[in-house]
Design an enzyme around this catalytic site. Structure first.
Site, mmCIF file in Angstrom:
data_model
loop_
_atom_site.group_PDB
_atom_site.id
_atom_site.type_symbol
_atom_site.label_atom_id
_atom_site.label_comp_id
_atom_site.label_asym_id
_atom_site.label_seq_id
_atom_site.Cartn_x
_atom_site.Cartn_y
_atom_site.Cartn_z
ATOM 1 N N ASP A 16 0.870 -1.163 0.000
ATOM 2 C CA ASP A 16 0.000 0.000 0.000
ATOM 3 C C ASP A 16 0.915 1.224 0.000
ATOM 4 O OD1 ASP A 16 -2.415 1.580 0.503
ATOM 5 O OD2 ASP A 16 -1.615 1.808 2.532
ATOM 6 N N LEU A 17 0.405 2.379 -0.408
ATOM 7 C CA LEU A 17 1.225 3.593 -0.429
ATOM 8 C C LEU A 17 0.926 4.501 0.767
ATOM 9 C CD1 LEU A 17 1.155 4.539 -4.241
ATOM 10 C CD2 LEU A 17 3.038 3.491 -2.961
ATOM 11 N N ASP A 18 -0.259 5.125 0.752
ATOM 12 C CA ASP A 18 -0.591 6.146 1.744
ATOM 13 C C ASP A 18 -0.596 5.583 3.165
ATOM 14 O OD1 ASP A 18 -0.930 7.843 -0.404
ATOM 15 O OD2 ASP A 18 -3.115 7.675 -0.421
ATOM 16 N N ASP A 188 -1.287 -0.647 6.058
ATOM 17 C CA ASP A 188 -1.654 -0.169 7.392
ATOM 18 C C ASP A 188 -3.122 -0.358 7.722
ATOM 19 O OD1 ASP A 188 -2.998 3.000 7.231
ATOM 20 O OD2 ASP A 188 -2.215 2.050 5.429
#
Length: 238
Positions: A16-18, A188
């Site tokens: 995941d990025l954000d 997250d």
């Protein structure tokens, strides 16, 4: 590092990025403010537009087209276009205006400060496994220095339904020539990243940055394979 399920062979990592690789909150706050100001200044009829007004248009659009949320960029573009149309701006100018506002949005959206530790860890992991990114958002890693670590970036909308749907997990496995169970997805969010991965047959690593508890978290549905509290812990798997 806490293990809840046995890990099988790991042939690639997806991220995941954000809020997994960087703190997304201040970027979103600034981007939301700056793009609203740009929209207000774009045409006199929009000068009194409030954030609540715009959110109302977005919500109405999703009520009409429930699946639009899978592509957050298209959803935002359409909401901007409709906001302009409701303000009496002709359709052709509304489309041009939506393009202009989205360009401003992208400028601020990608002013992301990536910790140096993230660069170092991704570089180390990329020496061991192919890496890919899977995001529901619209951040562009090529604009803040992360693109070189990933074989590819998959985005909800163009590349399938948003997580926790399995579309992008399965597409990532196909693009890497692997079975889903050979991937370890790191994220997250307990719903989109953990439950989404596990339900898609992908191994899941939960990065617990807020010291939450799986036993009390309201969005805890399925156990991850492994839990870490900082990205650097992944290097222990090498």
């Amino acid at each position: 590092m806490h293990f809840y399920r046995p890990l099988s062979r790991i042939a690639a990592l997806t991220f995941d990025l954000d809020d997994t690789l960087y703190d997304n909150y201040p970027v979103i706050q600034k981007t939301t403010q700056a793009s609203l100001q740009f929209l207000q200044q774009y045409h006199p009829s929009l000068a009194q537009l409030t954030a609540s007004d715009f959110i109302g248009v977005r919500d109405a659009l999703r009520a009409e087209e429930p699946e639009i949320y899978h592509d957050v960029s298209q959803w935002r573009w359409r909401a901007i276009e409709r906001t302009m149309q409701l303000a009496g701006i002709p359709d052709s100018q509304a489309r041009e205006g939506a393009d202009a506002v989205m360009a401003e949005f992208a400028h601020w959206r990608n002013r992301i400060e990536v910790p140096q530790e993230t660069h170092a860890i991704l570089a180390k992991l990329a020496g061991k496994w192919p890496l890919a990114a899977i995001t529901n958002g619209n951040a562009d890693p090529s604009r803040f220095g992360l693109e070189s670590y990933f074989q590819f970036v998959l985005r909800a909308g163009p590349d399938g339904r948003s997580k926790p749907f399995g579309d992008m997990y399965w597409l990532a496995a196909r693009k890497l020539g692997l079975q889903p169970g050979e991937l370890l997805h790191v994220g997250d969010d307990l719903t989109t990243d953990v439950s989404g991965a596990v339900q898609s047959g992908v191994q899941a690593c939960w990065i617990n940055l807020k010291q939450a508890s799986l036993m009390t978290a309201k969005d805890s549905r399925l156990l991850p394979h492994v839990e870490i509290s900082r990205l650097a812990s992944l290097t222990a798997l090498i």
